[in-house]
Design a protein around this motif. Structure first.
Motif: not given
Lengths: 286, 584
Positions: A61-67
């Protein structure tokens, strides 16, 4: 495959965890502005496959910014937190953005599940949250060894979050878990999966849920009453996830609870621990 | 004051000069439709220790008028100022002060080659630099397109009269029809100011229309922006119907030595509070002459730097929040920080307050921390002194610190009563007294927020002590609101329902043993957690109460419902109060 003795078993998990962190660090080093979450996840996937991984507890999984703070659709906990917004998407990385990489490869039947936080360039909030996680790592082991039930430990994490003024964002994970139990996977290796989760791992987790229900414990460790039981021996992938405004940071690593119920972290040679040590040394020098 | 005459081109200007020779020289330029007598109160104060020069602008007062509209062009007005300076202050630099059109002139004087070398400092009241204001407007239009329109429309609405002045014959007709005769009565009605009728009012009003006609269109179409190195003090009346505060945003890009202060006043500050204006001029002149600096000046510079078009609605404001180490206090401090306010956070638990400050700084504002027990008057006075000396004037005070207490009246000891009264009531009294006093003295358009509770109007058994303190806070706030309403200071009472803040983990249950105490706390905390109403929800209501100057804000359905029940059926309320809902 059967793993003979305890030490060899732990070595296998340590090796798996090492490889998982290496995949995350390799991907983090490649991150550039404009890259999407899917591309970042693919980087981890490629690294792991190049190093012999072909089965996952869950794919990267990868999440960026406000995620990273699990805000918006990603935080919907209907369906017990299983949520399509969880999966890596098309969000593009920008300078100064926080990111979280999370992968769970199976290495020779041992499951690792790791979380790696950072920011592209400068992000003071992400740095603060990564600092704040240090107290959580110490608290979890201390409280367990003081004889708290697993739910009490999770509630202590919630209380520490409140004192720190941050949100416990792991509440947005499936079943609001702070951690979940991992085991050596029985049976033959299998590359099959459902919605990025490995079939063999899901089957094993279901078996543990059934076993736990019969014995009065749960492999899904949260603040809820089902975790109001003494520490259950085995390996737990613990993932405190802190959020402040639009930024989140977490670590995820394996905790060992031995047959006597004593808790310790499987390995201290991990990126976030090295980062805390480096900062402590830098502070001392200053 | 000695009268003088100066010939300047086609007109003869009439003015007065006075005050000790050798003292710093202050030149005051009046606006429209006034003459130099608008400064009388300020002059009486300033002339004690300054050389003061005032004059009637061409076309006004005793000065003669040019023959044509063109004669009112800023270029001519600058020639007038240069002539006055050459004759009355031939050596050294002067400190310029302008109000309304005089302020528009003052800004021009800072860039005009004939005057700019002569000015040591400038104090501007209620009049923008036309070049900088129109320049910023066209920037915003270009950068934000339609998004820039709403704030701009606000200023356009306020400037209706500028457009009306360009309509042939309309404005002169209005003045002749009686506006000039009624002028003193108008000012009394709108600003509560008493002035004498002037025989020259009609003439000044008619002539001055040409100031608008000769200058506005040209500046609007072709603003010429230049950097201004002279130190500028900007006084912004908060209730100016003619000039919106947003006109002065983003000024720091072109005016690096800028300080800004919002003042609770209408458009006519020189008439409304001449002593305050004279004091501000004196402080700024002294600062520029001698380099003496203080917290208020530093706060003014910080405000100027913070006032940018994209900053939040509380940009540059200073908020004090008590009990800010946790719960509603922390959430409010962070919500205000998010809107741009700098914060002073206090708590009895220093470590907790410091954490709030850290989080506020991460949001991007300044944060100061003090450990304070609000019940302790000496500590509160020390806090006020610290803020005076190091930070400046508090615009928003949130008296939030409070403790929980529950249990039967007959089990509540005198000591219990004293503790809860000292924190929940005296703490609010101290905070409101100390900081409202400072707001009034500095004419800050400030806001006092007192956090009470739905318990303030919801009788319930076991709540006598806590509810009594909160009811007292609510009534005190309502009275204070009435008292401060005329001074531009708002007062809001906040009545939260059952908020999951952690207060129940520290509530004292009187008449319970230690074990029972812990059990009751846990039980109450579970109830509050299930209610799941957050401190952030209360903080959002507090921010809204400040922005909209609400008298009372209630957070949570129960807070609204019990208010309604208490009004509709006091009998039902008394029945509910008898129910025993205390944790067992």
């Amino acid at each position: 495959m059967t793993v003979p003795d305890e030490a060899t078993r732990l070595d296998a998990f340590r090796k798996a965890q090492h490889l998982a962190y290496a995949a995350a660090e390799a991907a983090a080093a490649e991150l550039r502005p404009g890259m999407t979450e899917r591309e970042a996840a693919k980087l981890m996937d490629t690294y792991a496959r190049d190093n012999g991984v072909n089965e996952w507890f869950h794919q990267p999984f990868a999440w960026f910014g406000d995620r990273t703070a699990f805000r918006g659709p990603i935080a919907w906990t209907a369906l017990r937190g299983f949520n399509p917004a969880f999966f890596p998407g098309g969000r593009r990385l920008e300078e100064g953005m926080a990111f979280i990489l999370d992968c769970a490869p199976v290495v020779e039947a041992a499951v690792a599940d790791i979380g790696y936080s950072g920011a592209l360039g400068e992000n003071p909030v992400a740095e603060q949250l990564m600092d704040d996680l240090q107290a959580h790592r110490a608290l979890i082991v201390d409280r367990l060894n003081q004889g708290a039930t697993m739910a009490e430990v999770s509630r202590a994490v919630d209380a520490l979050c409140r004192r720190q003024g941050v949100e416990p964002r792991h509440k947005a994970y499936p079943y609001n878990v702070l951690a979940h139990r991992v085991e050596v996977l029985p049976g033959k290796p299998s590359g099959l999966g459902i919605a990025r989760f490995g079939l063999r791992s899901v089957r094993e987790l279901r078996r543990q849920v059934a076993q736990g229900r019969a014995e009065g414990w749960s492999p899904l460790w949260s603040s809820a009453e089902r975790s109001d039981h003494p520490p259950v021996p085995g390996l737990w992938a613990v993932e405190p996830h802190l959020g402040f405004r639009d930024v989140g940071a977490k670590f995820e690593e394996l905790l060992v609870i031995d047959a006597e119920g004593r808790a310790r972290w499987l390995d201290d040679d991990l990126p976030h621990v090295r980062r805390w040590n480096a900062r402590k040394t830098a502070r001392k020098a200053a | 004051m000695m009268p003088f005459h100066v010939a300047s081109g086609e007109v003869t200007l009439h003015g007065h000069a006075g005050g000790p020779e050798g003292a710093p020289t202050v030149v005051l330029i009046h606006g429209y439709p006034d003459d130099s007598t608008v400064w009388d109160g300020v002059v009486a104060d300033l002339a004690a220790d300054h050389r003061v020069i005032t004059y009637d602008v061409r076309g006004a007062g005793e000065s003669t008028a040019p023959a044509s509209t063109r004669g009112y062009h800023l270029d001519r007005l600058m020639a007038d100022l240069a002539s006055v300076l050459d004759q009355e202050a031939p050596a050294g630099k002067v400190h310029l002060v302008g109000h309304d059109w005089g302020s528009i002139q003052g800004w021009q004087a800072l860039v005009d080659p004939r005057t700019r070398q002569r000015i040591a400092s400038y104090t501007s009241v209620s009049g923008p630099s036309l070049d900088l204001a129109f320049g910023a407007m066209s920037d915003r239009l270009r950068a934000q397109k339609l998004g820039a329109l709403p704030p701009m429309l606000n200023q356009l609405m306020r400037s209706w009269y500028v457009m009306a002045f360009h309509v042939p014959a309309f404005a002169p007709l209005v003045w002749r029809a009686g506006a000039a005769r009624l002028w003193p009565r108008l000012l009394k009605r709108t600003d509560g100011i008493e002035i004498e009728a002037r025989p020259g009012q009609l003439r000044d009003s008619l002539n001055g229309i040409n100031l608008y006609r000769a200058n506005f269109r040209e500046r609007m179409m072709h603003p010429k922006r230049q950097r201004i190195e002279v130190p500028v003090q900007l006084l912004v009346p908060a209730d100016d119907p003619f000039v919106g505060p947003a006109v002065f945003d983003d000024l720091c890009d072109y005016v690096p030595h800028l300080m800004r202060e919002e003042v609770a006043s209408g458009h006519w500050l020189p008439l409304r509070d001449p002593a305050l204006l004279a004091g501000r001029i004196r402080r700024f002149v002294t600062h520029v002459e001698t380099g003496v600096d203080d917290a208020a000046l530093a706060q003014g510079r910080r405000r100027a730097a913070r006032h940018r078009g994209d900053a939040g609605p509380f940009a540059g404001r200073l908020a004090l929040i008590t009990g800010a180490g946790s719960g509603i206090g922390r959430a409010t401090a962070l919500a205000l920080a998010e809107k741009g306010a700098d914060v002073v956070v206090t708590d009895i638990d220093l470590e907790a307050a410091e954490r709030t400050a850290t989080l506020a700084r991460l949001i991007g504002v300044d944060a100061h921390v003090r450990q304070v027990d609000v019940a302790d008057l000496t500590a509160m006075e020390a806090l006020a002194a610290f803020i005076d000396e190091k930070v400046g004037i508090v615009d928003i005070v949130v008296n939030n610190a409070g403790i929980g207490m529950a249990g039967d009246f007959l089990d509540t000891t005198e000591e219990d009563w004293r503790r809860v009264l000292n924190v929940n009531l005296w703490g609010v009294i101290h905070g409101a007294r100390l900081f409202a006093k400072r707001m009034v003295a500095a004419r800050v358009p400030g806001h006092v927020v007192n956090v009470a509770s739905a318990a303030a109007y919801t009788p319930a058994r076991g709540m006598s002590a806590y509810a009594a303190t909160k009811a007292a806070v609510m009534m005190m706030s309502a009275c204070l609101r009435a008292e401060l309403s005329g001074q531009g200071i708002g007062v809001s009472t906040i009545c939260p329902g059952l908020i999951d803040t952690g207060i129940t983990d520290r509530t004292r249950f009187v008449g319970a043993s230690e074990d029972e105490q812990a059990r009751k706390r846990a039980s109450a905390s579970r109830l509050y957690a299930r209610r799941a109403l957050t401190a952030e929800a209360v903080a959002a209501d507090i921010v809204a109460a400040i922005e909209e100057d609400r008298a009372v804000a209630r957070t949570g359905m129960e807070a609204v419902a019990f208010d309604l029940i208490g009004r509709v059926s006091p009998g039902l309320m008394r029945m509910i109060a008898r129910a025993d809902l205390m944790p067992k």
